[in-house]
Design an enzyme around this catalytic site. Structure first.
Site, PDB file in Angstrom:
ATOM      1  N   LYS A  82      30.868  26.574  49.051  1.00 48.14           N
ATOM      2  CA  LYS A  82      31.817  27.605  48.397  1.00 48.14           C
ATOM      3  C   LYS A  82      32.227  27.166  47.140  1.00 48.14           C
ATOM      4  O   LYS A  82      32.579  28.293  46.274  1.00 48.14           O
ATOM      5  CB  LYS A  82      33.155  27.514  49.302  1.00 48.14           C
ATOM      6  CG  LYS A  82      32.860  28.293  50.720  1.00 48.14           C
ATOM      7  CD  LYS A  82      34.360  29.199  50.926  1.00 48.14           C
ATOM      8  CE  LYS A  82      34.288  30.078  51.792  1.00 48.14           C
ATOM      9  NZ  LYS A  82      34.333  29.435  53.434  1.00 48.14           N
ATOM     10  N   ARG A  83      32.426  25.771  46.698  1.00 47.10           N
ATOM     11  CA  ARG A  83      32.764  25.341  45.474  1.00 47.10           C
ATOM     12  C   ARG A  83      31.861  26.150  44.243  1.00 47.10           C
ATOM     13  O   ARG A  83      32.306  26.249  43.293  1.00 47.10           O
ATOM     14  CB  ARG A  83      32.609  23.990  45.404  1.00 47.10           C
ATOM     15  CG  ARG A  83      33.228  23.134  44.524  1.00 47.10           C
ATOM     16  CD  ARG A  83      33.397  21.689  45.115  1.00 47.10           C
ATOM     17  NE  ARG A  83      32.107  21.225  45.530  1.00 47.10           N
ATOM     18  CZ  ARG A  83      31.121  20.641  44.915  1.00 47.10           C
ATOM     19  NH1 ARG A  83      31.290  20.700  43.553  1.00 47.10           N
ATOM     20  NH2 ARG A  83      29.935  20.262  45.642  1.00 47.10           N
TER      21      ARG A  83
END
Ligand code: GLU
Length: 489
Positions: A255-256
């Site tokens: 997600k980062r």
């Protein structure tokens, strides 16, 4: 087995589809379309505990958005259905019975508690982890005693203790595993649902899948699958494991890196064309140079030979750039149609709805070279819609200009502009250029306060075109406001 290519995308509805998942779908789809084969979607919904309610809809929605149409699967059906594993339990059960009766699988009654202790022991002694085969050789009596106690067993595969299992991966070449590194993995859980391994093999066989293209993380499952194929005397499909996707920091994509659900990209104003182009290059390439490829070019050229063995790097900047390229390839009408919903949803609340399509149609040519995503249309063009612009009075002052000289220039411009009968590009340009001369300013010194006054920003679309779209009245009003700001400064 037929000779035709039949591939499947087999998502588990345990979460929203991220770029990694969809890249797998895309490669399968490209492979199928290249070979005039079939692209099948099979929903692997056997993990009841991890099911996410609207994940299935998000997966199908993502595929539809990207134009990855499927020949068999949910909604379209097909003669190998059902395409939901939860509706195929009987098939798995029958297969397991067969494996048990031929001595390739056995019932295991070990309690979760025992397995936990076993594992702790293995960790303590730094032994390889895995089931210790406790139930592999239970006698008939021991088995019926367990049954009488009411223990619901799982079924485990009786993995050969020696030998090797190898295969020719279409991307990685020869891959070999020692059988003694594989434990007696579970086939059927105590809730009657199959594990991934069993269901995958049964379905790939029954659905006549010719090639399994899946992410590298499944590579270690493949020897288990091959042992199952052997035990069942099924001819295995060909396997190809796609390289991992890493972020630019070389960490596994998460997600980062902005790689959350694929539909989020749609929300941010990415186009399906550029997503497809971008994802196709996550592990595949035409050559060492070509970056922009149409869907048809991808289909025509896709081959497993050109899928790399090394990890692909997810470079968001590149996606952003590609999206700008795709966006500029759209016709005016298409771009207008796609931008409209973004303006409707992204423009500040105070802007009156509905947004006029006719007005936007005049704005689109001014911004199309400057935006890379559809959502940027709202941030880039908001001044066309807002009643009040927010900016700092000091930004009105151009190079080597004071508040006083700027005020003077704006006032002169306002007077000239108010006299204009036709507020078109050429009259604006003619009037303002000669005004600059009259005032002894260079063009920039006059245009930049006008730009800030009319748009609220220092970087904006071409000034005269912008003023034409805004219209005379609004421009004069805004210049007035700018003069007030300067005066109060
Ligand atoms: N259900 C698995 C997944 O979610 C499929 C793996 C495979 O393609 O065999 O990725």
């Amino acid at each position: 087995m037929t000779n035709s290519v039949r591939v499947r995308y087999a998502p588990s509805p345990t979460g929203y589809p991220h770029v990694g998942n969809i890249r797998t779908a895309l490669f399968n789809w490209l492979f199928a379309r290249h070979h005039n084969g079939s692209f099948i979607v099979r929903i692997e919904d056997t993990d009841v505990t991890r099911k996410v309610e609207d994940a299935l809809e998000a997966i199908l929605d993502g595929l539809r958005w990207l134009g990855l149409d499927w020949d068999e699967g949910p909604e379209v059906g097909g003669k190998y259905g059902p395409y939901f594993q939860s509706q195929r339990l009987e098939l798995y059960r029958q297969t397991v019975e067969r494996l048990v009766s031929q001595g390739d699988a056995y019932y295991c009654y070990c309690s979760p508690q025992r397995l936990k202790e076993m594992r702790a022991e293995q960790v303590r002694h730094k032994q390889p982890l895995g089931y210790d085969r406790h139930c592999r050789h239970l006698s008939e009596e021991e088995r019926s005693a367990k049954e009488k106690e009411g223990v619901t067993p799982v079924v485990r595969f009786q993995t050969p203790l020696t030998g090797q299992t190898g295969f020719n991966d279409l991307i990685r070449g020869q891959v070999v595993f020692d059988n003694n590194t594989l434990d007696d993995f579970i086939l059927l859980k105590s809730d009657g649902y199959p594990t991934y391994h069993l269901a995958s093999v049964v379905d790939d066989h029954l659905m006549d899948i010719s090639h399994v293209l899946r992410a590298e993380e499944w590579l270690s499952s493949t020897p288990r699958h091959l042992l199952l194929y052997q035990a069942l005397e099924f001819e295995p499909p060909q396997f190809a494991h796609l390289p991992m996707i890493l972020g630019t920091d070389r960490a596994k994509l998460s997600k980062r890196h902005g790689a959350s659900s694929i539909t989020e990209y749609r929300g941010q104003g990415y186009l399906p064309e550029s997503m497809v182009n971008f994802m196709a290059l996550l592990g595949w390439s035409l050559d060492d140079r070509t970056e922009i490829l149409s869907r048809q070019e991808l289909i025509d050229n896709f081959s497993l030979e050109r899928v790399s063995q090394t990890a692909a790097i997810f470079n968001h900047e590149k996606l952003y750039w590609m999206n700008g390229v795709s966006l500029r390839e759209l016709s005016h009408e298409e771009l207008l149609r796609k931008i409209m919903p973004f303006l409707e949803s992204e423009l500040p609340e105070e802007v009156k709805r509905p947004i006029s399509k006719e007005y936007v149609s005049r704005i689109v040519p001014l911004i199309r070279e400057r935006i890379n995503t559809l959502a940027e249309a709202a941030t880039y063009a908001d001044f066309f819609f807002l009643d009040e612009l927010e900016y700092d009075a000091s930004s009105l002052m151009g190079k080597k200009m004071s508040a006083e000289t700027t005020l003077k220039a704006l006032k002169a411009a306002q007077e000239k502009l108010s006299l204009l009968e036709s507020f078109d590009h050429d009259s604006l340009e003619g009037t303002l250029r000669s005004l600059a001369e009259e005032l002894g300013l260079n063009a920039g010194q006059l245009f930049s306060p006008l730009r800030v006054a009319t748009t609220g920003r220092t970087a904006a679309p071409p000034l005269f075109e912008t003023m034409v779209v805004l219209g005379k009245e609004r421009c004069l009003e805004r210049i007035m406001v700018a003069m007030e700001k300067l005066g109060n400064n």
